[in-house]
Design an enzyme around this catalytic site. Structure first.
Site, PDB file in Angstrom:
ATOM      1  N   SER A   1       4.554  -3.086   1.160  1.00  0.00           N
ATOM      2  CA  SER A   1       4.739  -2.374  -0.130  1.00  0.00           C
ATOM      3  C   SER A   1       5.787  -0.831   0.055  1.00  0.00           C
ATOM      4  O   SER A   1       6.843  -0.858   0.360  1.00  0.00           O
ATOM      5  CB  SER A   1       3.070  -2.608  -0.347  1.00  0.00           C
ATOM      6  OG  SER A   1       3.149  -1.427  -1.709  1.00  0.00           O
TER       7      SER A   1
ATOM      8  N   LYS B   1       9.190  -0.673   1.241  1.00  0.00           N
ATOM      9  CA  LYS B   1      11.121  -0.341   1.038  1.00  0.00           C
ATOM     10  C   LYS B   1      11.430   1.281   2.577  1.00  0.00           C
ATOM     11  O   LYS B   1      12.644   0.788   2.100  1.00  0.00           O
ATOM     12  CB  LYS B   1      10.275   0.375   0.084  1.00  0.00           C
ATOM     13  CG  LYS B   1       9.621  -0.315  -1.703  1.00  0.00           C
ATOM     14  CD  LYS B   1       8.956   0.808  -2.249  1.00  0.00           C
ATOM     15  CE  LYS B   1       7.750   1.008  -3.300  1.00  0.00           C
ATOM     16  NZ  LYS B   1       7.601  -0.318  -4.086  1.00  0.00           N
TER      17      LYS B   1
ATOM     18  N   TRP C   1       3.777  -8.063  -9.638  1.00  0.00           N
ATOM     19  CA  TRP C   1       4.431  -6.813  -9.990  1.00  0.00           C
ATOM     20  C   TRP C   1       4.982  -6.676  -8.934  1.00  0.00           C
ATOM     21  O   TRP C   1       6.641  -5.747  -9.072  1.00  0.00           O
ATOM     22  CB  TRP C   1       3.162  -5.683  -9.330  1.00  0.00           C
ATOM     23  CG  TRP C   1       3.070  -3.992  -9.599  1.00  0.00           C
ATOM     24  CD1 TRP C   1       3.152  -3.280  -8.748  1.00  0.00           C
ATOM     25  CD2 TRP C   1       3.830  -3.425 -11.254  1.00  0.00           C
ATOM     26  NE1 TRP C   1       3.738  -2.100  -9.354  1.00  0.00           N
ATOM     27  CE2 TRP C   1       3.793  -2.611 -10.977  1.00  0.00           C
ATOM     28  CE3 TRP C   1       3.679  -4.123 -12.073  1.00  0.00           C
ATOM     29  CZ2 TRP C   1       3.646  -1.343 -11.557  1.00  0.00           C
ATOM     30  CZ3 TRP C   1       3.794  -2.913 -13.189  1.00  0.00           C
ATOM     31  CH2 TRP C   1       3.898  -1.691 -12.773  1.00  0.00           C
TER      32      TRP C   1
ATOM     33  N   HIS D   1      -1.674  -9.162  -2.930  1.00  0.00           N
ATOM     34  CA  HIS D   1      -1.115  -7.692  -2.877  1.00  0.00           C
ATOM     35  C   HIS D   1      -2.054  -7.374  -1.248  1.00  0.00           C
ATOM     36  O   HIS D   1      -2.879  -6.577  -1.696  1.00  0.00           O
ATOM     37  CB  HIS D   1      -1.127  -6.748  -3.719  1.00  0.00           C
ATOM     38  CG  HIS D   1      -0.032  -6.000  -3.454  1.00  0.00           C
ATOM     39  ND1 HIS D   1       1.366  -5.538  -2.757  1.00  0.00           N
ATOM     40  CD2 HIS D   1      -0.104  -3.899  -2.954  1.00  0.00           C
ATOM     41  CE1 HIS D   1       2.254  -4.855  -2.774  1.00  0.00           C
ATOM     42  NE2 HIS D   1       0.739  -3.837  -2.593  1.00  0.00           N
TER      43      HIS D   1
HETATM   44  C1  GTR Z   1       2.030   0.706  -6.280  1.00  0.00           C
HETATM   45  C2  GTR Z   1       4.010   0.574  -7.013  1.00  0.00           C
HETATM   46  C3  GTR Z   1       4.359  -0.255  -5.983  1.00  0.00           C
HETATM   47  C4  GTR Z   1       4.054  -0.482  -4.710  1.00  0.00           C
HETATM   48  C5  GTR Z   1       2.350  -0.282  -4.431  1.00  0.00           C
HETATM   49  C6  GTR Z   1       1.806   0.245  -2.632  1.00  0.00           C
HETATM   50  O1  GTR Z   1       1.241   1.385  -6.967  1.00  0.00           O
HETATM   51  O2  GTR Z   1       3.372   0.389  -7.939  1.00  0.00           O
HETATM   52  O3  GTR Z   1       5.617  -0.002  -5.745  1.00  0.00           O
HETATM   53  O4  GTR Z   1       4.463   0.446  -3.830  1.00  0.00           O
HETATM   54  O5  GTR Z   1       2.133   0.622  -4.960  1.00  0.00           O
HETATM   55  O6  GTR Z   1       2.806   0.932  -1.883  1.00  0.00           O
HETATM   56  O7  GTR Z   1       0.968  -1.001  -2.804  1.00  0.00           O
END
Ligand code: GTR
Length: 408
Positions: free
Chosen positions: A248, A252, A339, A389
């Site tokens: 996540s 990045k 997402w 996720h």
């Molecule tokens: C969310 C965000 C994502 C992702 C995620 C995470 O809120 O929108 O881009 O980075 O968090 O890190 O779990």
């Protein structure tokens, strides 16, 4: 949720493939001056150009100056996890900035290793005590999120957090396959909230007056390189085989770390989504507009200016992936995590193909978007796991196979 007074309501997220829109992606193989890139030598020049474009427009400029480090091994357990591992805890101190907390690295090295071990390196979300149930890992004393698992009190860790994210870190499985595992809390480098930079590396490096000042993702990526600096000094580690992995927002950061620092032998992006592997120009799931308004501290200030004109962003995320070529790259999505735009992550990998080809490598190759739990590709791999996720055993099983085949 009602928008605050004076704030425009948020545009709804799109999950309809028919509404994604049409767009033209910038070509990684055409230089700013319009020259077509046909050789690895020319790509090296184009690489410098692209790194600069990502620095100027997305993540900000990573300060170039060398920072003096002091590595302090605070604890070594020769028989951790029932004798499976040598476990070390190392603090990375910043000699010139004594006000900064150290990065506390937790490192497991397989006892069975006959030679320096290849290693998976990844930052964790809630402290080293979260990745394992071992009782003798000290609780992080840094700022931690109250939201993760609802186990922190006033942004400080409690015993309830021990092992909280252990399912994301199958340490014993990794060790049994002959790999070392290194992790550190991302908040050691910068606590993840808008003012967090005041107590992290960005309080002493960077330039807050610039639209290209680095953001938190840049800081976390920088921290990964500092851990690499340590790994290069550890004779038990094969520092030519360090795979940087992240989930996540940390995915990045791992991509940006791997793009900039070619010492990383391979990069694994687990559901990195918007601002990670996913193409920014697709209107699907999280958008540049949404991420740059909710998490402006992750990026350089200029990034937000593209929120309503993403087509003008001089790069797109496939070029970030291309910056990892010719090294192995794994892009993982999850079907229950729309997402992050699984298809956008896949297509981004497809669009990096040309750069792998320059090096005589097949990236993903000529593949269609695969079915669920169906890994595809060669030097670039992709899967879309069923489920939410997260980082699961399924994901790790693929990463271990990928490492066995391409990094070992
Ligand atoms: C969310 C965000 C994502 C992702 C995620 C995470 O809120 O929108 O881009 O980075 O968090 O890190 O779990």
């Amino acid at each position: 949720l009602q928008p605050a007074l004076g704030q425009a309501p948020e545009p709804p997220a799109n999950y309809d493939e028919a509404k994604v829109g049409t767009f033209t992606l910038p070509d990684p193989l055409v230089s700013k001056a319009g020259k077509r890139i046909t050789t690895p030598a020319d790509w090296q020049k184009r690489r410098t150009e692209l790194l600069q474009l990502f620095a100027d427009n997305v993540y900000g400029q990573t300060p170039a100056q060398a920072v003096k480090l002091r590595f302090q091994v605070s604890n070594v357990d020769q028989a951790a996890l029932n004798g499976l591992a040598t476990r070390k805890q190392i603090s990375i101190f910043f000699t010139d900035y004594p006000q900064l907390p150290p990065i506390d690295v937790l490192l497991y090295i397989p006892k069975s290793a006959q030679k320096p071990a290849p290693v998976f390196l990844g930052l964790n979300f809630c402290g080293n005590h979260c990745v394992t149930t071992e009782a003798d890992i000290p609780l992080s004393t840094r700022w931690v999120s109250n939201v993760i698992g609802n186990v922190s009190v006033n942004n400080r860790a409690t015993e309830k957090a021990r092992g909280l994210q252990a399912t994301r870190w199958p340490i014993e499985t990794v060790l049994k396959r002959g790999y070392a595992l290194a992790t550190a809390y991302y908040g050691d480098i910068e606590p993840d909230y808008p003012q967090g930079w005041h107590t992290g590396i960005r309080s002493v490096l960077g330039d807050t007056t610039k639209a290209s000042n680095w953001g938190a993702i840049g800081a976390w990526a920088w921290g990964l390189s500092r851990i690499m600096d340590y790994l290069q000094t550890d004779p038990a580690i094969d520092s030519k085989r360090v795979m940087v992995m992240g989930h996540s927002r940390i995915g990045k950061a791992s991509l940006w770390a791997g793009a900039q620092d070619t010492r990383f032998a391979a990069v694994i992006s687990n559901e990195s989504g918007e601002g990670g592997a996913a193409l920014a120009r697709r209107w699907y799931g999280e958008t540049l507009e949404r991420i740059s308004t909710h998490f402006p501290h992750w990026f350089c200030p200029r990034y937000t200016t593209y929120s309503k004109r993403v087509a003008e962003l001089p790069v797109d995320q496939h070029e970030l992936l291309a910056l990892i070529a010719p090294r192995p790259l794994y892009i993982a999505s999850a079907d229950g995590d729309q997402w992050s735009d699984p298809r956008g992550e896949f297509l981004s990998g497809v669009e990096a193909e040309g750069v792998y080809r320059l090096y005589g490598k097949t990236g993903l190759g000529p593949v269609r978007f695969p079915g669920l739990n169906e890994p595809v590709g060669q030097t670039v791999r992709y899967h879309n796991r069923s489920g939410k996720h997260d980082v699961t055993d399924y994901d790790w099983a693929q990463y271990l196979r990928f490492a066995d085949e391409l990094v070992r």
